[in-house]
Design a protein around this motif. Sequence first.
Motif, PDB file in Angstrom:
ATOM      1  N   PHE A 172       0.842  -1.196   0.000  1.00 23.07           N
ATOM      2  CA  PHE A 172       0.000   0.000   0.000  1.00 23.07           C
ATOM      3  C   PHE A 172       0.880   1.249   0.000  1.00 23.07           C
ATOM      4  N   ASN A 228       0.462   3.001  -5.804  1.00 24.64           N
ATOM      5  CA  ASN A 228      -0.270   1.752  -6.002  1.00 24.64           C
ATOM      6  C   ASN A 228      -1.766   1.930  -5.750  1.00 24.64           C
ATOM      7  N   LYS A 229      -2.113   2.748  -4.772  1.00 25.29           N
ATOM      8  CA  LYS A 229      -3.524   2.988  -4.469  1.00 25.29           C
ATOM      9  C   LYS A 229      -4.240   3.579  -5.677  1.00 25.29           C
ATOM     10  N   ASP A 230      -3.687   4.641  -6.247  1.00 19.60           N
ATOM     11  CA  ASP A 230      -4.343   5.305  -7.372  1.00 19.60           C
ATOM     12  C   ASP A 230      -4.351   4.441  -8.634  1.00 19.60           C
ATOM     13  N   SER A 233      -4.073   1.210  -8.760  1.00 19.88           N
ATOM     14  CA  SER A 233      -4.898   0.028  -8.480  1.00 19.88           C
ATOM     15  C   SER A 233      -6.383   0.338  -8.654  1.00 19.88           C
ATOM     16  N   ASN A 234      -6.803   1.489  -8.172  1.00 21.28           N
ATOM     17  CA  ASN A 234      -8.208   1.878  -8.352  1.00 21.28           C
ATOM     18  C   ASN A 234      -8.565   1.935  -9.838  1.00 21.28           C
TER      19      ASN A 234
END
Length: 121
Positions: A26, A30-32, A34-35
């Motif tokens: 995380f 990766n968050k953006d 991945s979304n």
Amino acid sequence: MDKEILKKRTKAFSIEIAHLVQSLPFNIINKDYSNQIIRCSSSVGANYRAACRAKSKADFINKLKIVEEELDESMFFLELLVEFNQDQKTTIIKTWKEANELLSIIVSSITTLRKAMASQS
């Protein structure tokens, strides 16, 4: 390729992406990414299913064009993810290759359908 096989492959692709995303560390990148990749990869299977319910060949082609765009977008985000997750490179490249193979099938289908429609005119 049989439509039921392709339905299964596009669904499996979405699931494979979801498992990949779950395995990533995380962080904001990766968050953006991945979304975004979750949305476009799941759209591949959903839109292929919609294409299978098309009302005409033209409608089928239009829906396949959406599948093509979503696969291309998925590949783009896989390319970005590999840049920031070198430890996952092998898995990401394997997933990218499946996306590329699906893309080739979809593009070939679109081309074949367009030729068939043109010859009927």
